[in-house]
Design an enzyme around this catalytic site. Structure first.
Site, PDB file in Angstrom:
ATOM      1  N   SER A  86     -11.183  10.357 -52.531  1.00  0.00           N
ATOM      2  CA  SER A  86      -9.736  10.459 -52.370  1.00  0.00           C
ATOM      3  C   SER A  86      -9.254   9.220 -51.635  1.00  0.00           C
ATOM      4  CB  SER A  86      -9.391  11.709 -51.557  1.00  0.00           C
ATOM      5  OG  SER A  86      -8.051  11.706 -51.118  1.00  0.00           O
ATOM      6  N   TYR A 107     -11.024  17.424 -44.454  1.00  0.00           N
ATOM      7  CA  TYR A 107     -10.962  16.916 -45.829  1.00  0.00           C
ATOM      8  C   TYR A 107     -11.146  15.401 -45.863  1.00  0.00           C
ATOM      9  CZ  TYR A 107      -9.320  15.965 -50.549  1.00  0.00           C
ATOM     10  OH  TYR A 107      -9.228  15.527 -51.843  1.00  0.00           O
TER      11      TYR A 107
END
Length: 260
Positions: free
Chosen positions: A138, A151
């Site tokens: 990401s 995350y």
């Protein structure tokens, strides 16, 4: 015909990978928790593209999940040419206020299952002298993100891990690619319980999941180690920490992600 295994295949980017690869006449092994969704997708792709799609219903947050998936693939007599470690999730909020067990599940899925699956399928690829592994990271991998701490940290691991494997395995004919999308048109922000203010702002910069998939497969062919697909804003976010001190970056980000 080649065979691709896709985790998190029942929705979002995982489904987009399945659609694009089926259109390219790639057989599929679809992995996710929901057997009903997987069976529906498999049937649709088989009818539309005349490929073969196997289904493995497995919750990858379970500690032995990767072994179960690997054993199921071997029982089917399949060789995996392309492993796409796409499954993952995050939860918005101050770390101290979030459910601890759920945060450990995120680490189990985003890191441990990914590493375990990679370690199980990589030896066969090296022995055959060809193979491809795509690990979904990401733009969150490039800097810490307050209120999304676990995350971002797991995706930083995925990026570093994948780039190291890229260097280790090139001479064996195995390509490894870390994919670092920014905001994408999936249900990610809703499922992560982002405040509507942040979710709406992210939606203004969405990249389509189809673009993410096509740019990923193109980067894989070019033997890149990583890719930041989509909008220019994603590139800016990914490179911000190269030009500013890390504590400056995280202090700039904190008010943006703060609730309220």
């Amino acid at each position: 015909m080649t065979t691709a295994l896709i985790t998190g295949a029942s929705a979002g980017i995982g489904t987009a990978f399945a659609q694009e690869l089926a259109a390219r006449k790639t057989d599929l092994v679809l992995v996710a928790r929901s057997e009903t969704k997987l069976q529906q997708l498999a049937q649709q792709l088989q009818d539309q593209y005349r490929i073969h799609a196997d289904v493995i219903a497995q919750d990858l947050t379970a500690p032995s999940a990767a072994a179960s998936v690997f054993d199921a693939v071997k029982q089917k007599g399949l060789n995996i040419d392309l492993l796409i470690n796409n499954a993952g999730f995050g939860q918005y909020g101050a770390f101290v206020e979030l459910d601890g067990a759920q945060q450990l599940q995120a680490i189990q899925l985003n890191i441990l299952a990914l590493v375990d699956l990679t370690h199980r399928f990589l030896p066969d690829m090296r022995q055959r002298g060809h193979g491809n592994i795509v690990n979904m990271a990401s733009t969150a991998a490039f800097q810490p993100i307050p209120y999304f701490a676990i995350y971002a940290a797991t995706k930083a691991f995925v990026l570093s891990f994948s780039e190291a494997l890229w260097a280790e395995n090139r001479r064996y004919g195995v390509r490894v690619l870390a994919v670092c999308p920014g905001p994408t048109d999936t249900e990610f922000f809703q499922e992560a319980n982002f405040p509507s203010r942040l979710a709406k702002r992210a939606a203004q910069n969405y990249t389509s999941k189809e673009v993410v998939v096509k740019e990923t497969l193109a980067a894989l062919e070019k033997e890149a180690s990583n890719i930041v697909p989509g909008a220019v804003s994603n590139q800016i976010l990914a490179n911000l920490s190269r030009f500013l001190p890390r504590d400056t970056v995280v202090n700039l980000i904190e008010p943006y992600f703060r609730k309220g």
